[in-house]
Scaffold this motif. Sequence first.
Motif, PDB file in Angstrom:
ATOM      1  N   SER A  51      38.207  22.057  47.024  1.00 49.55           N
ATOM      2  CA  SER A  51      38.178  21.862  45.582  1.00 49.55           C
ATOM      3  C   SER A  51      39.611  21.805  45.084  1.00 49.55           C
ATOM      4  O   SER A  51      40.491  22.495  45.613  1.00 49.55           O
ATOM      5  N   ASP A  52      39.843  20.976  44.098  1.00 53.01           N
ATOM      6  CA  ASP A  52      41.193  20.825  43.550  1.00 53.01           C
ATOM      7  C   ASP A  52      41.384  21.581  42.238  1.00 53.01           C
ATOM      8  O   ASP A  52      42.322  21.315  41.503  1.00 53.01           O
ATOM      9  N   VAL A  53      40.487  22.523  41.952  1.00 54.07           N
ATOM     10  CA  VAL A  53      40.591  23.261  40.708  1.00 54.07           C
ATOM     11  C   VAL A  53      41.827  24.160  40.730  1.00 54.07           C
ATOM     12  O   VAL A  53      42.339  24.530  41.802  1.00 54.07           O
ATOM     13  N   GLU A  54      42.305  24.525  39.551  1.00 49.86           N
ATOM     14  CA  GLU A  54      43.472  25.391  39.448  1.00 49.86           C
ATOM     15  C   GLU A  54      43.169  26.787  39.998  1.00 49.86           C
ATOM     16  O   GLU A  54      42.023  27.163  40.187  1.00 49.86           O
ATOM     17  N   SER A  55      44.204  27.573  40.213  1.00 46.20           N
ATOM     18  CA  SER A  55      44.026  28.915  40.752  1.00 46.20           C
ATOM     19  C   SER A  55      43.520  29.875  39.679  1.00 46.20           C
ATOM     20  O   SER A  55      43.625  29.616  38.477  1.00 46.20           O
ATOM     21  N   ILE A  56      42.977  30.992  40.142  1.00 46.29           N
ATOM     22  CA  ILE A  56      42.530  32.052  39.239  1.00 46.29           C
ATOM     23  C   ILE A  56      42.745  33.388  39.941  1.00 46.29           C
ATOM     24  O   ILE A  56      42.671  33.479  41.173  1.00 46.29           O
ATOM     25  N   SER A  57      43.040  34.416  39.166  1.00 45.58           N
ATOM     26  CA  SER A  57      43.148  35.762  39.709  1.00 45.58           C
ATOM     27  C   SER A  57      42.550  36.737  38.708  1.00 45.58           C
ATOM     28  O   SER A  57      42.487  36.459  37.506  1.00 45.58           O
ATOM     29  N   GLY A  58      42.094  37.865  39.209  1.00 45.42           N
ATOM     30  CA  GLY A  58      41.492  38.851  38.322  1.00 45.42           C
ATOM     31  C   GLY A  58      41.410  40.209  38.982  1.00 45.42           C
ATOM     32  O   GLY A  58      41.562  40.335  40.199  1.00 45.42           O
ATOM     33  N   SER A  59      41.159  41.233  38.180  1.00 41.17           N
ATOM     34  CA  SER A  59      41.027  42.586  38.723  1.00 41.17           C
ATOM     35  C   SER A  59      40.232  43.455  37.763  1.00 41.17           C
ATOM     36  O   SER A  59      40.079  43.133  36.574  1.00 41.17           O
ATOM     37  N   TYR A  60      39.716  44.555  38.333  1.00 39.46           N
ATOM     38  CA  TYR A  60      38.992  45.552  37.540  1.00 39.46           C
ATOM     39  C   TYR A  60      39.419  46.928  38.023  1.00 39.46           C
ATOM     40  O   TYR A  60      39.458  47.207  39.235  1.00 39.46           O
ATOM     41  N   ASP A  61      39.738  47.802  37.081  1.00 36.62           N
ATOM     42  CA  ASP A  61      40.118  49.176  37.390  1.00 36.62           C
ATOM     43  C   ASP A  61      39.263  50.097  36.541  1.00 36.62           C
ATOM     44  O   ASP A  61      39.312  50.031  35.302  1.00 36.62           O
ATOM     45  N   PRO A  62      38.428  50.951  37.180  1.00 33.00           N
ATOM     46  CA  PRO A  62      37.546  51.832  36.400  1.00 33.00           C
ATOM     47  C   PRO A  62      38.286  52.928  35.660  1.00 33.00           C
ATOM     48  O   PRO A  62      37.703  53.587  34.787  1.00 33.00           O
TER      49      PRO A  62
END
Length: 593
Positions: free
Chosen positions: A91-102
């Motif tokens: 896929s040529d879609v752009e990058s993504i990043s994410g996180s969750y901290d409780p």
Amino acid sequence: MNKIILMSLMASSALYAQMLGVSPSERMSKKVREFVELQRSRNDVRKVVLNKDVLGRKKNGPLATTNATTFVVENEERMPVMIFDAGEIHSDVESISGSYDPGENGGNPTFMLNGKKVSQKEFETGHSQWEKRYHSSMRDRADVSVRNLTAKEIESLVNSGFNDVVVQEVSVGKDESTIQIGYSSDKYAPIGELFNELYITSSGYDKGIKGKGVGVYYSERTGCSDNGFASKDSDYEILSCNSTGNHGTKIHRTIRTVAPKAHIYGLSHEDDNASYPVVIHPRNPRDSKYPVPIYIGNHSYGETGAEYGYDYGNTYTNFDMEMDNYVYKYRSTEFSSAGNGGLNSPVTSPAKAFNVITVGAVLPRNEYIFDKHTSFGNPVPGNAKPEIANVANFVFNADVPYSGLSQGSFGSTSGASAFSAGMAALLMEKLPVLKWHPEMVKAVFLASKKKTPSNMSLNYDDSHKPGVAAFNYMVNSKVGFVDAANDELFKNGSDYVFTVKGLTAGAKYRVAISWLNSGSYIWHEKKIGQDFDLEVLQDGVSKSLGSSKSRVNPFEIVEFTAGNGKNLKLHVKRYANNNTADRVILGYCVTRI
């Protein structure tokens, strides 16, 4: 009757170049070649001479050939085949990043998306919009289909100019319950007690977490859940089943008992127009036709090839490739039982798949030791299997939700795998950031290990020590991910760094990273597409807190003690980039232990 697999390999990018050097004969398994060669050795075209007079009556005698009519009859012997799409997935879609901290020690939960702090709603909206772009830019994968082909048609496919077909036999598969050995002598535990021991009750049920809004499918070889049990479950529906069976009923019951509010889908491996198995997963778990999205799959069966006199052994097969490609594209979290062949037996397919979470069985009433019938042998690429263990040999509660089963207990790796799928459903309700992120889910199970079997020597062919995850560890984990083009993150040999906040000085932690690989490259090359290493650093601490550098596993694990309360830096290094067509789809989990 022999059965084979045709796997359509789309002639695209790197994979096309790799396949150019593969001869047609190399793209047919031994038994398929034998079939083709046998048909070739026969007279494919038979001339039939019928001697008739002008009225159509047969003639005899010395003038019998007069006015003869010749018919050409071709040999039409066929084999039923399944066609798999094994093309490059990109896929040529752009990058993504994410996180969750409780939030450590009662702190507030934090969501991050592309480096910015956001609300949960903003995270889910932004992630959903990215997913739509991702799938709209990805090449569609062809559905698994069935055809009956002659030897000539098979040869035509493997000799095509695109070099895009591989032919391999396939077995019908084994119901795990048919190869259980000696379980009657083992001790069984009430499943409710196991919920307490693994903190599912205190950290899940007591807080209202029961799997609501999470779809789980189970895939079976010998039939779905029986009607008596299925009719009592209002959150259950059949995807495709032509029969029912006791094993499928137990799988259904295990998932339902662990995740009381999850939506369960039943799938058995028959095609609507054929008497042989076809489908091993829903064709598209993201299809809007499902009332509850399917995020999780369970496979408590094992492909061995033994039914047709062929032993897959530790070979990475077409089933493993298919599951790796499926997870890579659709991002469904898939669990598979390791198999019950015992110490020297390789895990069965699709448990060999890199992206699948393979589960071994432990005996909770025998100090959580490995069930000696669990299969432990690694596949040819060398990746460590099973990655995790979970409880088996449990007795169901009589009232959850139906007590009409002839057998109220379940054991072996089948039960352990289904139990894990149920735990994942609970986890996704609590941490929705994990939905569509199997790389993070695997990292959570690896980092949240609380019980390690004492008889680890059974896992003889690697140093990885699979263990049983505790739910209190899981729901309090700090998790994150990145999804980017292959050449974006590691330019000039640089590291990619995850920053994790809010640690407690002197506390012990375990961190795991996990990443996805497309199956087509692994199937062809028999090695991992990308290999990453992990080093753990912390601001204000001069030396490394630990590192992990396994060469064949799609995961790394480090245990460490926080030197202070400052930011943790997870340095990810790319050791090998064998398949430059693969994206970097990598997740982490940091758990206090």
